[in-house]
Structure formats: structure tokens, C-alpha cells
Motif scaffolding. Sequence first.
Motif, PDB file in Angstrom:
ATOM      1  N   LYS A 133      40.966  43.660 117.470  1.00  0.00           N
ATOM      2  CA  LYS A 133      40.478  43.647 115.575  1.00  0.00           C
ATOM      3  C   LYS A 133      41.426  43.913 114.904  1.00  0.00           C
ATOM      4  CE  LYS A 133      35.670  44.408 115.685  1.00  0.00           C
ATOM      5  NZ  LYS A 133      34.389  45.826 115.142  1.00  0.00           N
ATOM      6  N   ARG A 134      42.325  45.330 115.472  1.00  0.00           N
ATOM      7  CA  ARG A 134      43.920  45.432 115.026  1.00  0.00           C
ATOM      8  C   ARG A 134      45.281  44.918 114.741  1.00  0.00           C
ATOM      9  NH1 ARG A 134      42.040  50.213 117.788  1.00  0.00           N
ATOM     10  NH2 ARG A 134      43.850  50.046 119.504  1.00  0.00           N
ATOM     11  N   GLU A 135      45.212  43.983 115.915  1.00  0.00           N
ATOM     12  CA  GLU A 135      46.298  42.724 115.646  1.00  0.00           C
ATOM     13  C   GLU A 135      45.867  41.705 114.886  1.00  0.00           C
ATOM     14  OE1 GLU A 135      46.453  41.627 119.969  1.00  0.00           O
ATOM     15  OE2 GLU A 135      47.972  42.914 120.429  1.00  0.00           O
ATOM     16  N   LEU A 136      44.626  41.575 114.762  1.00  0.00           N
ATOM     17  CA  LEU A 136      44.276  40.260 113.413  1.00  0.00           C
ATOM     18  C   LEU A 136      44.354  41.141 112.630  1.00  0.00           C
ATOM     19  CD1 LEU A 136      42.704  37.185 112.817  1.00  0.00           C
ATOM     20  CD2 LEU A 136      40.463  38.696 113.166  1.00  0.00           C
ATOM     21  N   ASP A 137      44.399  42.293 112.298  1.00  0.00           N
ATOM     22  CA  ASP A 137      44.035  42.880 110.983  1.00  0.00           C
ATOM     23  C   ASP A 137      45.846  42.483 110.603  1.00  0.00           C
ATOM     24  OD1 ASP A 137      41.228  43.233 110.200  1.00  0.00           O
ATOM     25  OD2 ASP A 137      41.575  45.075 110.942  1.00  0.00           O
ATOM     26  N   ARG A 138      46.685  43.163 112.049  1.00  0.00           N
ATOM     27  CA  ARG A 138      47.937  43.168 110.744  1.00  0.00           C
ATOM     28  C   ARG A 138      48.451  41.673 110.704  1.00  0.00           C
ATOM     29  NH1 ARG A 138      49.318  44.861 115.559  1.00  0.00           N
ATOM     30  NH2 ARG A 138      48.748  47.376 115.046  1.00  0.00           N
ATOM     31  N   ALA A 139      48.012  41.059 111.819  1.00  0.00           N
ATOM     32  CA  ALA A 139      48.573  39.127 111.169  1.00  0.00           C
ATOM     33  C   ALA A 139      47.923  38.719 110.126  1.00  0.00           C
ATOM     34  CB  ALA A 139      48.106  38.464 112.446  1.00  0.00           C
ATOM     35  N   LEU A 140      47.096  39.315 109.291  1.00  0.00           N
ATOM     36  CA  LEU A 140      46.489  39.058 108.575  1.00  0.00           C
ATOM     37  C   LEU A 140      46.615  39.442 106.789  1.00  0.00           C
ATOM     38  CD1 LEU A 140      42.326  38.801 108.253  1.00  0.00           C
ATOM     39  CD2 LEU A 140      43.931  36.832 108.247  1.00  0.00           C
ATOM     40  N   THR A 141      48.078  40.550 107.344  1.00  0.00           N
ATOM     41  CA  THR A 141      49.071  41.227 106.307  1.00  0.00           C
ATOM     42  C   THR A 141      50.387  40.548 106.130  1.00  0.00           C
ATOM     43  OG1 THR A 141      47.194  43.547 106.600  1.00  0.00           O
ATOM     44  CG2 THR A 141      49.930  43.279 105.818  1.00  0.00           C
ATOM     45  N   LEU A 142      50.231  40.789 107.341  1.00  0.00           N
ATOM     46  CA  LEU A 142      51.619  39.975 107.430  1.00  0.00           C
ATOM     47  C   LEU A 142      51.977  38.141 106.820  1.00  0.00           C
ATOM     48  CD1 LEU A 142      53.283  40.807 110.524  1.00  0.00           C
ATOM     49  CD2 LEU A 142      54.057  41.559 108.459  1.00  0.00           C
ATOM     50  N   GLU A 150      49.880  30.530 110.218  1.00  0.00           N
ATOM     51  CA  GLU A 150      48.625  30.769 110.413  1.00  0.00           C
ATOM     52  C   GLU A 150      48.715  29.995 111.913  1.00  0.00           C
ATOM     53  OE1 GLU A 150      46.247  30.676 108.808  1.00  0.00           O
ATOM     54  OE2 GLU A 150      47.036  31.499 106.813  1.00  0.00           O
ATOM     55  N   ALA A 151      49.507  29.407 112.902  1.00  0.00           N
ATOM     56  CA  ALA A 151      49.216  29.467 113.933  1.00  0.00           C
ATOM     57  C   ALA A 151      48.718  30.973 115.136  1.00  0.00           C
ATOM     58  CB  ALA A 151      50.228  28.724 114.832  1.00  0.00           C
ATOM     59  N   VAL A 152      49.415  31.946 114.604  1.00  0.00           N
ATOM     60  CA  VAL A 152      49.978  33.373 115.386  1.00  0.00           C
ATOM     61  C   VAL A 152      48.816  34.128 114.889  1.00  0.00           C
ATOM     62  CG1 VAL A 152      50.869  35.438 115.069  1.00  0.00           C
ATOM     63  CG2 VAL A 152      52.250  33.379 115.449  1.00  0.00           C
ATOM     64  N   VAL A 153      47.456  33.830 113.419  1.00  0.00           N
ATOM     65  CA  VAL A 153      46.919  34.257 113.481  1.00  0.00           C
ATOM     66  C   VAL A 153      45.593  33.656 113.467  1.00  0.00           C
ATOM     67  CG1 VAL A 153      45.193  34.081 110.552  1.00  0.00           C
ATOM     68  CG2 VAL A 153      47.248  34.906 110.894  1.00  0.00           C
TER      69      VAL A 153
END
Length: 407
Positions: A133-142, A150-153
Motif C-alpha cells: 500500500k505504501r509503495e503504491l501511494d508513493r508511486a501515485l505521488t511521484l 505509469e508502468a511502475v504504478v
Amino acid sequence: MSVTDPAASSRLASDLDILPARAIGALLALALSSCSEKPQQAAAPAAPPVTVAQPTRRTVTDWDEYTGRFEAVEEVQVRARVGGYVNSVEFRDGAMVKTGDLLYVIDPRPFEAVATQADGQLADARAKVELAKRELDRALTLTLNQTVTEAVVDQRRQALQAAHAAETQADGALKAAQLNVEFTHVVAPITGRVSRHLVTPGNLVQGSDAGTSTLLTTIVSVDPIYIYFDVDEATYLKNNRLWFEGKRPSSRDTPNPVEVALSGETKPSHDGKMDFLDNRLDLSTGTLRSRAVIPNKDLSILPGQFGRVRLIGSAPYEALLLPDTAVATDQSRKIVFVVKEDDTVEGRPVVLGPLDDGLRVIREGLKAEDRVIVDGLQRARVGAKVSPHPAAAPSGGKAGDKPGDKP
């Protein structure tokens, strides 16, 4: 003394010479009078006494009788659901048990260890979900700063979904392990009487996962209890005809009353009601399987016992009844002896019905005003006179009434 003896004859003549003439005349007169008397005729025998009574009139209902066998409403085979060594048996053989009562304890330690392991795996899966969850939230912010693509997200989102799936699997594994721990305590699934224990402590039992679980004991319910019996085809057709005519309710739609007598009983001791009729006749026996349910509050009936079932077989009707001892058999006929107005005996053929409260139903051959011999049948002869005496009337009624009936 011979009369041909000359000496004797001379002595008799001399004796007669000695008797006075008056005495000789008296003797001759007595001899002549005794010869002229006629023998007296024997007196006619008196009419034998008999007890008579008029038939009892009351409303009765015919009952059909069958032989049935009792079976439990519920029957359970208690089997091991997990494998292991039996630690203890917690019931007394043949005792009454209630739903949830402890019966067996199987060694729970192996299953507790598996449950602990599953609990740790669930905690690990939850931690991975939080990290995803935290990694997804960080990726959305970046992504807003276009730092990550978008591939990383999408990869982070897929990682979170996989973490959730792993958490679900771990949760299911923990619940399964906890169930196995619970299954090590074997409890009664129903209320009833338990059989003997089939496995003693120290023995290894197999659970359901092994394909063939070990039978530990059985439990049968005892209150209420079923009794199954078979109705012949002729009786079924008779009852069906009465139902079409509106004279008897069908046991399929109405819980018709039944009475049950146990083995050795002369009168019914338990009441019940109809519960089931099968949907077809048995091809091999031509009978219809039927069932009644019987309350068994005193637990006196056990599954497997035999009983005599009485089921209503007619609508209520007015009938004449007599004591069964008043009916005699004349070859193939049943007859009763009726005393006519001139006190002579007449043999009357009758058609019998069933017994009702100790009295026999007379379907044909009698009238309500007939005087029937109920005691002294061995002294009665058809066409001969008798001396009839009315039967003693029960208190509160006339002769022939059922005790307790109103006059």
C-alpha cells in the motif's frame, strides 16, 4: 328255604295254623294294596337360571391394527474429523447426552502447532499488504511530478493485489488450522442416548482427511420417536374410499390419532399421530410404508422395539355391543343366545365387529331390545325354557351400559 322240602312245608302250615285269623286277613289286605299302587311320576326339572342383558348402544370408531417397529427420529454416527491419538473418553456408555457435550479428546498439540504457524503466516501477509500500500501511494505521488512512469504504478498496484491474495490465503489456512484444533474435542451433535465407546484412550484414529474416518460411537434421539408399520393394499383402498366419501380424513393431510401398545401389553399405553405415508406401494409385499410419531417423555421406548399400532379406520357410528363372552361359535358361524318373550332360547347368527373398550361390536343380527344371555350359556338349549335374570347394572346406568355412561 325251599318250598319243595316236605318238612318245611309242614312246619309253615303249622305256623299259619297258630296265627289268628284276624292277623292273616290284615297281611293279605296289605299285600293286595301294595300291588294295586301305581309308581309316582318324576317331577319336571326346573328351568335353568341364566343372566341376560340388552346390548349396549354407543358411538364407536373402528380401529385398524398393525405391527410396527420403533426407530429414532435422529441417528448420528460420531466419527473422528481429525487424525491423532485419543487422550480421553468423556462420557458414560449408554448415558443421555445433550447437544455440545464433550465425548472424546484427541491430542490437540500437533494441530495447535499448525495453527500457530498459520497465524504467523497471516501476520507476514498482512505486513506485506501494508508495504504494498505504501509503495503504491508513493508511486501515485511521484506520478504527479512525472518522476515515475505509469508502468511502475501498474506494477505497484499489481503487487498490492498479490499481497491481498496472499493475506486471504493465510487467513484461510489459519481458520482451517483452528477448526482442526476444535475438532480434537469431539462433541455430541444431537441430544439423545449415546452408545458405548468404540475407541479407548491411547488408540490412533483417522480423520475425514484420510478418506475413512474412525467410528467413535453412535447417538440416537429418543423423544419423540417414530414407529414404522406397513398398511396392506385392501386397507389402503378402504381408507381411500372413506376419504373420497368424506367419512375419514386422509393421514397424508391430517395427523390422524394412533394408539400404541408395547410388547406384553394388552391395552395401548402411548398415544401419537400420523406423520408420513410413502408415495408408492412396495412391489414385493403390496404394502404401504407408514409412520407415526410418538411422544416418549419417560424414555421407556427404545429404537428397535416392536409395538402394536391402532389407527382409526372409520367415521364414528352408532353400534350395539356385547361382552365377548356372550358370543358362541357354531361351526363357521358366530351366534348369540336370545331369550324370547316366552322365556325360550333362540340361537341368533350375528356378524361381529372389532372390540371397543372390552366389548364386541355386533354389526348385524341383533336389536337393541333383545335379551341376550351373557352368563350361563352352558345351561341354555335352543328351544328350551330358561329362568332369565337381568345382569347387575353398574352404578349410574342400566344393565348393559358401559361403566360411567349416562343412562
